[in-house]
Design an enzyme around this catalytic site. Structure first.
Site, PDB file in Angstrom:
ATOM      1  N   SER A   1       0.817  -1.195   0.000  1.00 52.28           N
ATOM      2  CA  SER A   1       0.000   0.000   0.000  1.00 52.28           C
ATOM      3  C   SER A   1       0.866   1.265   0.000  1.00 52.28           C
ATOM      4  O   SER A   1       1.785   1.383  -0.815  1.00 52.28           O
ATOM      5  CB  SER A   1      -0.949  -0.033   1.205  1.00 52.28           C
ATOM      6  OG  SER A   1      -1.908   0.989   1.123  1.00 52.28           O
TER       7      SER A   1
ATOM      8  N   ASP B   1      -8.685  -4.781  -6.427  1.00 51.38           N
ATOM      9  CA  ASP B   1      -8.332  -3.615  -5.605  1.00 51.38           C
ATOM     10  C   ASP B   1      -8.532  -2.343  -6.420  1.00 51.38           C
ATOM     11  O   ASP B   1      -7.934  -2.191  -7.482  1.00 51.38           O
ATOM     12  CB  ASP B   1      -6.863  -3.755  -5.165  1.00 51.38           C
ATOM     13  CG  ASP B   1      -6.320  -2.489  -4.523  1.00 51.38           C
ATOM     14  OD1 ASP B   1      -7.121  -1.680  -4.020  1.00 51.38           O
ATOM     15  OD2 ASP B   1      -5.084  -2.328  -4.527  1.00 51.38           O
TER      16      ASP B   1
ATOM     17  N   HIS C   1      -7.110  -5.214  -1.584  1.00 51.65           N
ATOM     18  CA  HIS C   1      -6.037  -4.373  -1.058  1.00 51.65           C
ATOM     19  C   HIS C   1      -5.917  -4.644   0.448  1.00 51.65           C
ATOM     20  O   HIS C   1      -6.730  -4.168   1.227  1.00 51.65           O
ATOM     21  CB  HIS C   1      -6.393  -2.899  -1.287  1.00 51.65           C
ATOM     22  CG  HIS C   1      -5.307  -1.934  -0.969  1.00 51.65           C
ATOM     23  ND1 HIS C   1      -4.372  -1.570  -1.885  1.00 51.65           N
ATOM     24  CD2 HIS C   1      -5.006  -1.250   0.161  1.00 51.65           C
ATOM     25  CE1 HIS C   1      -3.543  -0.684  -1.355  1.00 51.65           C
ATOM     26  NE2 HIS C   1      -3.911  -0.485  -0.104  1.00 51.65           N
TER      27      HIS C   1
END
Length: 460
Positions: free
Chosen positions: A176, A381, A437
Site C-alpha cells: 500500500s 483492488d 487491497h
C-alpha cells in the site's frame, strides 16, 4: 586508515543500542506455547538523542532461519501498525473468528504465514504508529522522507544488535502506501553500500504489494479501472474521459461538463468498497456501533468487522505486558493512525507531511543495481488499481524475458505474471486473482506459494 575511521563510528552506533531481546513464549488468546520464535518489545531508539522509540515484532523463519531471507516489512497508511500485517496478512498468528467473542478474541496459527519461508521484522513506524512513540511532542512530526531516514537508522541498529542475520539475504518489503517507502529505503541502502555505511547490508532486492508508486496515476486510474470492471458504462467513461481530458483529480472548476460526468461516476461508485469491489459496503455508523459494544453477527458482514478484534486484543494490558510494551507509551493502540493516514487532496496533516509524490524514477535508478524485485497486485483492488501499477512498470522500458501468462496454485489459475530482466536487475510482476487491497489478506493460499517460489528463483 579507512578501518581506523570506521571502527570508532561503528562503536559509537553500537553504544546507542540497548540489547534487550525479549522472547515471547505465550500470548493471551493463544492456547499453549507459541510454536515459533517471536521476539518483541525491544524498542530501538532513532533520531537525535533517540527521541523516537520504534517498536517491532520479529519472527524467525520456521524453515531455516540461518539461511532464509530476512524481510523488513513496512505496513502502509502511513501510520498503520506492523501488528496489522502480523495478524491479518503474512504473520504466524491470526484471529480464530469462529471461537472468538467481543470479551476476548482468540488466536490461531496462520497456515499461510510468510514466516514459513522467511525471517520477518514487522515495524511500527513512524512514531505514533502502533506501540511506537516519541519522547517529545516535536518528535512526533514526520514526513515521507524523514520516515525513510529513521527506518534506515532502525534497520542498521537492529542488524548490529542481531549480527547473525547480517549474512542473510535482505529484502525490503511492504504494501500500500509503503510502496513509496520501500522503494526509497531500498535505494538508500544501495547508496549506503556505495559510500561505506556500516554495517554493510546484504541487500538483494525488494517486495511490494498493491504499492502506491505515483500518487496521481494511482488515484486517477480508478475511473478507468471502474469502467474495465463494469462499474461504470462505456458511455459514461468515454464522456468523462473526453470532457475531463483524462484528468479526474486536478479538475478545472469551470469545466462544467467534466464536473457533471464525475458526479455520475461518483453515484456509480458511492457504495462500492474500494479495497475489494465485490465485498459488502458498510456504513461507518454501523461499524462504530460495533466498536462501542462488541463484535456481532447483526447486519451485513464486512471485512472491517475483523479489525475490531485487533483493537480489543492489542489494548488489553495483559497483551501489552506479554509483548513487553512500555507502560510510559500510554497510548491507545489503533490499527491505523488517522492523524497520519494519506488522502489525495491533503498535502499534510498536523503531524505528517506527504512530501513524496512519485518514486518511479527511484525504481528506474534501481534497475542499474544487482537487484531482484517482486511486485504484486490484487486484481479486485480499486485503492491502487493493478493496471496503474502495470503502466508505470512499462515506463521502465525493461526487456521482457517471460511474457504475460497465468500462474497456478493447486492446478487453478492464481493470477497472471510477467518477468523483466536487464543486466543484474530482475523484476517479476504478478496479479493475484480475486484479491483486494492488500493481496495476502484476501488470498493467503496463493500468496505464500508466490513468494516462496520467487525467493527460491523458481517461476511463479
Amino acid at each position: 586508515m579507512l578501518q581506523l575511521i570506521v571502527f570508532p563510528v561503528l562503536l559509537l552506533l553500537l553504544s546507542n543500542i540497548v540489547s534487550s531481546h525479549f522472547i515471547v513464549d505465550t500470548l493471551p488468546g493463544f492456547n499453549g506455547k507459541l510454536p515459533f520464535t517471536l521476539e518483541t518489545g525491544s524498542y530501538i531508539g532513532v533520531e537525535e538523542e533517540e527521541k523516537v522509540q520504534l517498536f517491532y515484532l520479529f519472527v524467525e523463519s520456521d524453515r531455516d532461519p540461518q539461511n532464509d531471507p530476512l524481510m523488513l516489512w513496512l505496513t502502509g497508511g502511513p501510520g498503520c501498525s506492523g501488528l496489522s500485517s502480523f495478524l491479518y496478512e503474512i504473520g504466524p498468528l491470526t484471529f480464530d473468528y469462529a471461537n472468538s467473542s467481543g470479551n476476548f478474541p482468540k488466536l490461531e496459527l496462520n497456515s499461510n504465514s510468510w514466516t514459513k519461508v522467511a525471517n520477518i521484522i514487522f515495524i511500527d513506524q513512524p512514531a505514533g504508529t502502533g506501540y511506537s512513540y516519541a519522547k517529545t511532542s516535536e518528535a512526533y512530526n514526520c514526513s515521507d522522507t524523514l520516515s525513510v531516514a529513521l527506518t534506515y537508522e532502525f534497520l542498521r541498529k537492529w542488524l548490529m544488535d542481531h549480527p547473525k542475520y547480517l549474512k542473510n539475504p535482505l529484502y525490503v518489503s511492504g504494501d500500500s502506501y509503503s510502496g513509496l517507502m520501500v522503494t526509497l529505503l531500498t535505494r538508500k541502502i544501495y547508496n549506503g553500500i556505495e559510500v561505506g555505511d556500516k554495517p554493510r547490508l546484504n541487500i538483494k532486492g525488494y517486495i511490494q504489494g498493491n504499492p502506491l508508486t505515483d500518487k496521481y496515476s494511482a488515484f486517477n486510474g480508478r475511473v478507468k479501472y471502474a469502467n474495465r470492471m463494469g462499474l461504470i458504462s462505456d458511455k459514461i467513461y468515454q464522456s468523462t474521459k473526453e470532457n475531463c481530458k483524462g484528468n479526474y483529480m486536478d479538475i478545472d472548476p469551470n469545466n462544467i461538463l467534466c464536473l457533471n460526468d464525475l458526479q455520475r461516476v461518483e453515484r456509480c461508485l458511492k457504495n462500492i468498497r474500494l479495497s475489494h469491489i465485490l465485498e459488502p459496503w458498510c456504513e461507518l455508523p454501523f461499524l462504530m456501533s460495533i466498536l462501542q459494544e462488541t463484535p456481532t453477527n447483526a447486519g451485513p458482514w464486512c471485512r472491517a468487522n475483523n479489525y475490531i478484534y485487533s483493537h480489543i486484543w492489542a489494548n488489553y494490558r495483559a497483551v501489552q505486558k506479554a509483548l513487553n510494551v512500555r507502560e510510559e507509551t500510554a497510548l491507545e493502540w489503533v490499527r491505523c493512525n488517522a492523524s497520519m493516514h494519506f488522502r489525495y487532496y491533503v498535502k499534510r496533516t498536523e503531524s505528517y507531511v506527504y512530501d513524496v509524490q512519485s518514486v518511479v524514477d527511484d525504481h528506474r535508478h534501481l534497475t542499474s543495481k544487482s537487484c531482484r524485485a517482486l511486485i504484486y497486485s490484487g486484481d479486485h483492488d480499486m485503492v491502487v488499481p493493478h493496471f496503474s501499477t502495470e503502466e508505470w512498470i512499462d515506463t521502465l522500458k525493461l526487456p521482457i524475458v517471460d511474457d504475460w501468462e497465468p500462474w497456478f496454485v493447486d492446478g487453478q489459475v492464481a493470477g497472471y505474471k510477467v518477468k523483466y530482466s536487464q543486466n543484474d536487475y530482475e523484476l517479476t510482476y504478478a496479479t493475484v486473482k480475486g484479491a483486494g487491497h492488500t493481496a495476502p489478506e484476501y488470498k493467503p493460499e496463493q500468496c505464500l506459494p508466490m513468494v516462496d517460489r520467487w525467493f527460491s528463483g523458481y517461476p511463479l
